[in-house]
Design a protein around this motif. Structure first.
Motif, short mmCIF file in Angstrom:
data_model
loop_
_atom_site.label_atom_id
_atom_site.label_comp_id
_atom_site.label_asym_id
_atom_site.label_seq_id
_atom_site.Cartn_x
_atom_site.Cartn_y
_atom_site.Cartn_z
N ALA A 61 42.19 36.63 38.32
CA ALA A 61 40.90 37.27 38.04
C ALA A 61 40.43 38.08 39.24
O ALA A 61 39.97 39.22 39.10
N GLN A 62 40.56 37.51 40.43
CA GLN A 62 40.16 38.22 41.65
C GLN A 62 41.00 39.47 41.87
O GLN A 62 40.49 40.50 42.29
N HIS A 63 42.29 39.38 41.59
CA HIS A 63 43.17 40.54 41.74
C HIS A 63 42.74 41.67 40.79
O HIS A 63 42.67 42.83 41.18
N ILE A 64 42.45 41.33 39.53
CA ILE A 64 41.99 42.34 38.56
C ILE A 64 40.68 42.96 39.02
O ILE A 64 40.49 44.18 38.95
N LEU A 65 39.76 42.14 39.52
CA LEU A 65 38.46 42.63 39.97
C LEU A 65 38.62 43.56 41.18
O LEU A 65 37.97 44.61 41.25
N GLN A 66 39.48 43.18 42.15
CA GLN A 66 39.69 44.01 43.33
C GLN A 66 40.31 45.35 42.95
O GLN A 66 39.89 46.41 43.43
N SER A 68 40.14 46.85 40.07
CA SER A 68 39.16 47.62 39.30
C SER A 68 38.08 48.19 40.20
O SER A 68 37.57 49.29 39.94
N CYS A 69 37.72 47.48 41.25
CA CYS A 69 36.71 47.98 42.20
C CYS A 69 37.22 49.21 42.92
O CYS A 69 36.52 50.22 43.03
N VAL A 70 38.46 49.17 43.39
CA VAL A 70 39.04 50.28 44.14
C VAL A 70 39.25 51.50 43.25
O VAL A 70 39.04 52.64 43.68
N ASN A 71 39.63 51.28 41.99
CA ASN A 71 39.97 52.39 41.09
C ASN A 71 38.86 52.75 40.09
O ASN A 71 39.10 53.53 39.18
N TYR A 72 37.69 52.18 40.28
CA TYR A 72 36.53 52.46 39.43
C TYR A 72 36.81 52.25 37.94
O TYR A 72 36.48 53.07 37.10
N HIS A 73 37.45 51.13 37.63
CA HIS A 73 37.68 50.76 36.23
C HIS A 73 36.55 49.85 35.75
O HIS A 73 36.02 49.05 36.52
N ASN A 97 30.62 46.28 41.57
CA ASN A 97 29.81 46.86 42.64
C ASN A 97 30.16 46.32 44.02
O ASN A 97 29.93 46.98 45.03
N GLY A 98 30.69 45.10 44.09
CA GLY A 98 31.03 44.53 45.38
C GLY A 98 31.33 43.04 45.27
O GLY A 98 31.20 42.43 44.22
N PHE A 99 31.70 42.47 46.42
CA PHE A 99 32.10 41.07 46.48
C PHE A 99 31.32 40.34 47.58
O PHE A 99 30.87 40.96 48.54
N THR A 100 31.22 39.04 47.42
CA THR A 100 30.77 38.16 48.49
C THR A 100 31.81 37.05 48.58
O THR A 100 32.78 37.04 47.82
N GLU A 101 31.59 36.11 49.45
CA GLU A 101 32.52 34.98 49.55
C GLU A 101 32.47 34.10 48.30
O GLU A 101 33.44 33.44 47.96
N THR A 118 37.51 34.50 32.32
CA THR A 118 38.54 35.53 32.20
C THR A 118 37.97 36.88 32.57
O THR A 118 36.76 37.09 32.53
N VAL A 119 38.85 37.81 32.94
CA VAL A 119 38.49 39.19 33.27
C VAL A 119 39.41 40.11 32.50
O VAL A 119 40.64 39.91 32.51
N ILE A 120 38.83 41.10 31.87
CA ILE A 120 39.61 42.09 31.11
C ILE A 120 39.26 43.46 31.66
O ILE A 120 38.10 43.81 31.76
N ARG A 121 40.28 44.23 32.00
CA ARG A 121 40.07 45.61 32.44
C ARG A 121 40.03 46.48 31.20
O ARG A 121 40.95 46.50 30.40
N GLU A 122 38.94 47.22 31.04
CA GLU A 122 38.77 48.10 29.88
C GLU A 122 39.61 49.34 30.08
O GLU A 122 39.82 49.81 31.18
N LYS A 123 40.05 49.89 28.99
CA LYS A 123 40.89 51.10 29.05
C LYS A 123 40.06 52.33 28.90
O LYS A 123 39.10 52.42 28.27
#
Length: 123
Positions: A61-66, A68-73, A97-101, A118-123
């Motif tokens: 989930a963290q990998h998908i979020l990171q 998506s953050c970098v690529n504006y998904h 928008n960002g992360f904390t610990e 769960t985390v889903i990246r939208e297309k």
């Protein structure tokens, strides 16, 4: 007294004593059909119960979020928090928008890592 002054007196007396404002009824005709349909659609979405999606590991989930953050998904995050009647709270969809610990911000809303189902990246 002239006719003009007499008429003015009658009109003033009418609005001070006899006229009754119709309030909201007066404005109901101004609602457009697209506005009414959007209100109905919003009400349906608000009362919709999210389906439970399969749980994924936190590191995935963290990998998908990171990514998506970098690529504006846009992502959809489902949390494992249930309401009093046993349904999951509504999913959060938007940009990261960002992360904390302790968690992540999606559309300015904080979500704790421990609550992510769960985390889903939208297309």
């Amino acid at each position: 007294m002239t006719n003009k002054e007499n008429f003015s007196t009658i009109i003033n007396r009418y609005f001070q004593n006899d006229y009754r404002e119709r309030g909201k009824i007066k404005w109901n005709g101004f609602f457009l059909s697209d506005h009414t349909s959007s209100l109905v659609k919003e009400n349906v979405q608000r009362n919709q119960k999210p389906q439970k999606l399969p749980r994924i590991p936190l590191n995935e989930a963290q990998h998908i979020l990171q990514h998506s953050c970098v690529n504006y998904h846009i992502v959809t995050v489902q949390q494992s928090i249930e309401t009093a009647d046993g349904y999951l709270i509504p999913n959060v969809t938007g940009l990261v928008n960002g992360f904390t610990e302790l968690g992540v911000y999606i559309n300015q809303q904080f979500i704790a890592f421990e609550d992510i189902r769960t985390v889903i990246r939208e297309k």
